[in-house]
Design an enzyme around this catalytic site. Sequence first.
Site, short mmCIF file in Angstrom:
data_model
loop_
_atom_site.label_atom_id
_atom_site.label_comp_id
_atom_site.label_asym_id
_atom_site.label_seq_id
_atom_site.Cartn_x
_atom_site.Cartn_y
_atom_site.Cartn_z
N CYS A 1 37.93 48.70 -12.15
CA CYS A 1 38.41 48.02 -10.95
C CYS A 1 39.71 48.70 -10.57
O CYS A 1 40.57 48.93 -11.44
CB CYS A 1 38.62 46.53 -11.21
SG CYS A 1 39.40 45.63 -9.85
N CYS B 1 37.10 50.21 -3.91
CA CYS B 1 36.84 48.94 -4.59
C CYS B 1 35.48 49.07 -5.27
O CYS B 1 34.47 49.29 -4.60
CB CYS B 1 36.82 47.80 -3.57
SG CYS B 1 36.35 46.19 -4.21
N TYR C 1 37.17 39.82 -4.14
CA TYR C 1 35.77 40.07 -3.84
C TYR C 1 34.88 39.80 -5.05
O TYR C 1 33.71 39.48 -4.92
CB TYR C 1 35.56 41.53 -3.43
CG TYR C 1 35.94 41.86 -1.99
CD1 TYR C 1 36.58 40.95 -1.16
CD2 TYR C 1 35.64 43.12 -1.47
CE1 TYR C 1 36.92 41.28 0.13
CE2 TYR C 1 35.97 43.46 -0.18
CZ TYR C 1 36.62 42.54 0.62
OH TYR C 1 36.95 42.87 1.91
N HIS D 1 42.27 47.60 -9.13
CA HIS D 1 43.42 46.77 -9.46
C HIS D 1 43.94 47.05 -10.88
O HIS D 1 45.13 46.96 -11.15
CB HIS D 1 43.07 45.28 -9.37
CG HIS D 1 42.96 44.73 -7.99
ND1 HIS D 1 41.88 44.97 -7.19
CD2 HIS D 1 43.81 43.96 -7.27
CE1 HIS D 1 42.05 44.34 -6.01
NE2 HIS D 1 43.22 43.73 -6.04
#
Length: 259
Positions: free
Chosen positions: A187, A74, A43, A189
Amino acid sequence: MTSAAPIGMFDSGFGGLTVAAQLRHDMPHEEVLFFGDSAHAPYGLKTPDEIRERCFSIADDFMAKGVKALVVACNTATSACVEDMRQRYDVPVIGMEPALKVACDRGQGVRQHVIVAATPLTLHEHKFAALMDRFTLDHDITPLPCPDLVTTVESGRILDETQARKAVRSYFGGFDWHAVDAVVLGCTHFVFFRKYFTEMCPESVAIIDGNQGTIRHLHVILEALGDLAPSDATGGITIANSDTSPAVAKRSEDLFHLL
């Protein structure tokens, strides 16, 4: 809708699994429906309009499943459309933001040097600019876009320690760590890389993410609404992905069990 209804959670890909793991740890009686949008990741390199389109599509599907809350796991999606989602849906919508306040407050009034690692879109959106403006007068903030860390997770290279370590050092290898007080993982991730940051940084550098604070906020809201799952509920998680290949399903399971 009842308190036993599930919580819907989604991310651009696998990163939100770190938030899902925090939720399962802190709120074990809750049923979680997790959706990773790996077919459309990352994204962080899309336009805000593209991100909004994906988020509304995913959230509409969650609402059809009767979720009692939505967690936008997110930072990029939160920056792009969380306010629009709150206007569109009649359940609580919980977003993410880089835990910059936590990092700065650690100094207890002493000026802090904080690196904020995030996607390019998160760092360029108005939401982050407004957050940063609250702290730049009293602290030194270094925004650092790290898009390849997302692709390292999405590609599965995070499961290879050599590749994961190399990805982190490609962005962070040049810092004078004795002049840094904290790294904010902006983030979801990036939470997968926590142990590599810990290896690289002196103990004096705090590695901070927003996952625990996000789940604490979710708990407070559901408790206020009387919507926490019953204490005798078993809880659980169902993981789905827009990429329906067996390889992605296996990667989801492998990554979740890393946490």
